[in-house]
Design a protein around this motif. Structure first.
Motif, mmCIF file in Angstrom:
data_model
loop_
_atom_site.group_PDB
_atom_site.id
_atom_site.type_symbol
_atom_site.label_atom_id
_atom_site.label_comp_id
_atom_site.label_asym_id
_atom_site.label_seq_id
_atom_site.Cartn_x
_atom_site.Cartn_y
_atom_site.Cartn_z
ATOM 1 N N ALA A 1 0.882 -1.332 -0.197
ATOM 2 C CA ALA A 1 0.016 0.087 0.037
ATOM 3 C C ALA A 1 1.000 1.119 -0.210
ATOM 4 N N ARG A 2 1.931 1.552 1.057
ATOM 5 C CA ARG A 2 3.197 2.325 0.730
ATOM 6 C C ARG A 2 3.862 2.669 -0.617
ATOM 7 N N ALA A 3 4.378 1.525 -1.298
ATOM 8 C CA ALA A 3 4.899 1.849 -2.204
ATOM 9 C C ALA A 3 3.906 1.982 -3.425
ATOM 10 N N ILE A 4 2.312 1.653 -3.019
ATOM 11 C CA ILE A 4 1.570 2.367 -4.102
ATOM 12 C C ILE A 4 1.821 4.133 -4.727
ATOM 13 N N VAL A 5 1.027 4.431 -3.059
ATOM 14 C CA VAL A 5 0.772 5.766 -2.581
ATOM 15 C C VAL A 5 2.561 6.333 -3.376
ATOM 16 N N ARG A 6 3.150 5.816 -3.312
ATOM 17 C CA ARG A 6 4.645 6.684 -3.417
ATOM 18 C C ARG A 6 4.719 6.584 -4.707
ATOM 19 N N PHE A 7 4.682 5.729 -5.249
ATOM 20 C CA PHE A 7 4.691 5.730 -6.963
ATOM 21 C C PHE A 7 3.209 6.695 -7.579
ATOM 22 N N ALA A 8 2.272 6.740 -6.831
ATOM 23 C CA ALA A 8 0.991 6.867 -7.399
ATOM 24 C C ALA A 8 1.747 9.307 -7.450
ATOM 25 N N ALA A 9 1.879 9.660 -6.431
ATOM 26 C CA ALA A 9 2.154 10.776 -5.968
ATOM 27 C C ALA A 9 3.791 10.814 -6.220
ATOM 28 N N LYS A 10 4.395 9.715 -7.295
ATOM 29 C CA LYS A 10 5.582 10.837 -8.518
ATOM 30 C C LYS A 10 6.601 10.351 -7.697
ATOM 31 N N ASP A 11 6.871 10.124 -6.245
ATOM 32 C CA ASP A 11 8.013 10.310 -5.352
ATOM 33 C C ASP A 11 8.486 8.857 -5.769
ATOM 34 N N SER A 12 8.424 7.904 -6.305
ATOM 35 C CA SER A 12 9.001 6.575 -6.590
ATOM 36 C C SER A 12 9.341 7.131 -8.301
ATOM 37 N N ASP A 13 9.712 5.497 -9.139
ATOM 38 C CA ASP A 13 10.384 5.072 -10.264
ATOM 39 C C ASP A 13 8.853 3.921 -10.425
ATOM 40 N N TYR A 14 9.003 3.113 -9.252
ATOM 41 C CA TYR A 14 9.265 1.536 -9.649
ATOM 42 C C TYR A 14 8.760 0.929 -8.558
ATOM 43 N N VAL A 15 7.671 -0.200 -8.734
ATOM 44 C CA VAL A 15 6.760 -1.180 -7.167
ATOM 45 C C VAL A 15 7.316 -2.292 -8.306
#
Length: 498
Positions: free
Chosen positions: A234-248
């Motif tokens: 859940a945290r990884a998906i939110v981070r990606f959706a917020a454009k704070d990561s490149d990859y899950v």
């Protein structure tokens, strides 16, 4: 996928053993954080969220690490060979190799390389590490599939030989697995190094004296670095959706429904054509399940399309252990119930349950998570329809049926059969051992076919689907490619210069 049931995220134990469903504001937050489908700029380190625990060095001889730890191991401690972005073999510590003596001898020439402490990699060290990985008592998950290795010897300071008792054409794919990375205390030989420790590791390409000019030792670009994070889905998906990561990375059926809670652009959602086993192992062969006809009746009664469709529409189902002929001498063996209609299967199963004369109660061990909850609900409905009372328990609890979800490390029918035999009958076990010890590839193929037929008759495993593996991938990761191993090295994400 994004209907009312997706508003709940299961966080805790399995439903039958104390799970507590709770509504998470994180789902709505994920949907609100995304304000369009733009992409992250191709600047700075690649930020990768791996689903699991915070990454830490793990000795592969002591057991199989989770996804973050395996990614860290693969990035910092390559083996003789490794997988490229497409799942194909590429050089690792071995710059080249030859196969001789009818496939019973693999000779590897090592490239000039350095351990993480700067000392040179020597053939004797490589031999000692490989021997340790496959020695008796090793907890390496691949050790049971390397029994054909007779000895590993140092031929020169740059050359080693792996001698086999029997030919194994799939040996290189096993050696490319992160589980056979050459790791020692303090790290391995690259292709990356940890330059900043902590819960969020920063990895940087290692200087390679055999592939780079000494003047280029420090000439790496920030975009070649990778920041590796281990966290819940859940945290990884939110981070990606917020454009704070490149990859899950590391997504499975367990957490797939969470993807629907965030407005992730379809172009960023990637599925691997993963090959492997997904189904229910008959973990306890007593009571009602002592009879192979009863075990087969349970397998035939499960509505596979309903089970997979509840998690993801289009998820490919399976009704046999082997996905294809592979190295077997015969096509995959089909269970007897596959010739019946769904109504006939259910009627047959109801009759066998009724004839048992007492209540049939089956515990089903599954991991926690929304995808597992949806899958269990459909499996439970199929069992209730034939008079069986299902009970969900935690993944590691005692159970009659246990979910198996595993990607095949190489394309051998024997891997599938050995992992489906947990346990299986004496005839199937004997056939598997005979196939393992076969002196020729032709005899091995024949005995694998015998073992496949024996397992189908024994009804030791209930296939349901192919493994489901997903990732969220930013457009800057141009080298990411789907593959059957569902494995994506951190140094093969952004471009060919990594």
């Amino acid at each position: 996928m994004t209907g009312g049931r997706a508003a709940q995220v299961w966080d805790g134990g399995a439903g039958g053993a104390g799970a507590r469903p709770r509504r998470l504001a994180i789902g709505l937050a994920a949907a609100l954080l995304i304000a369009g489908c733009g992409q992250r700029p191709d600047t700075g380190p690649v930020v990768a969220s791996a689903i699991g625990e915070p990454p830490r060095p793990v000795d592969p001889a002591r057991g199989r690490p989770d996804t973050p730890a395996r990614l860290l191991l693969d990035a910092t401690a390559e083996g003789l060979v490794r997988f490229d972005a497409t799942g194909q073999i590429e050089p690792g510590l071995a710059e080249r190799w030859i196969v001789i003596d009818q496939g019973t001898s693999y000779i590897f020439r090592l490239r000039e390389a350095q351990w993480s402490d700067g000392s040179p990699v020597e053939a004797g060290q490589v031999v000692a590490l490989l021997r340790r990985q496959i020695a008796a008592g090793s907890r390496n998950p691949l050790a049971p599939f390397l029994t054909a290795v007779d000895e590993i010897v140092e031929m020169t300071p740059q050359v080693i030989e792996v001698r086999l008792r029997r030919p194994r054409p799939d040996l290189l794919k096993l050696f490319a697995q992160p589980d056979l990375a050459l790791w020692r205390r303090g790290g391995g030989a690259g292709p990356m190094r940890v330059v900043r420790a902590g819960r969020s590791l920063l990895l940087r390409p290692a200087f390679d004296p055999g592939r780079a000019d000494p003047e280029d030792r420090r000439r790496t670009r920030p975009e070649q670095d990778v920041r590796l994070i281990g966290e819940r889905a859940a945290r990884a998906i939110v981070r990606f959706a917020a454009k704070d990561s490149d990859y899950v990375v590391g997504g499975s059926f367990v957490d797939w429904p969470l993807v629907g809670l965030a407005t992730v652009a379809p172009a960023n959602i990637r599925l691997d054509p993963a090959a492997g086993l997904f189904g229910l192992a008959i973990a306890r062969r007593n009571g009602f399940l002592a009879d192979p006809l009863n075990r087969a009746a349970i397998g035939g009664a499960i509505d596979r399309s309903a089970a997979t469709g509840a998690v993801m529409q289009g998820w490919e189902t399976a009704d046999r252990i082997l996905p294809d002929m592979l190295d077997s001498a015969a096509p995959p063996a089909l269970p007897g119930w596959s010739l019946l209609t769904p109504d006939e299967r259910r009627a047959q199963a109801r009759a066998r349950v009724a004839a048992w004369g007492e209540a049939v109660r089956l515990r089903i061990a599954m991991p926690a998570g929304p995808g597992a909850t949806l899958l269990y609900a459909q499996v439970a409905a199929s069992l209730l329809a034939i008079g069986v009372t299902p009970v969900r328990v935690d993944a590691d609890d005692a159970a009659e049926l246990r979910l198996v979800d595993a990607v095949a490390p190489y394309d051998s029918a024997r891997w599938y059969l050995a992992n489906a035999c947990t346990p299986c009958g004496d005839e199937a076990q004997a056939a598997l051992i005979a196939a393992r010890d076969a002196p020729t590839l032709g005899e091995r193929s024949r005995l694998i076919a015998v073992a496949d037929a024996a397992l189908a008759s024994d009804a030791a495993f209930i296939p349901i689907a192919r493994p489901l593996r997903w990732s969220l991938v930013a457009m800057r990761l141009r080298q990411w490619r789907p593959n059957a191993r569902a494995w994506h090295p951190l140094n093969r994400l952004r471009d060919d210069t990594n």
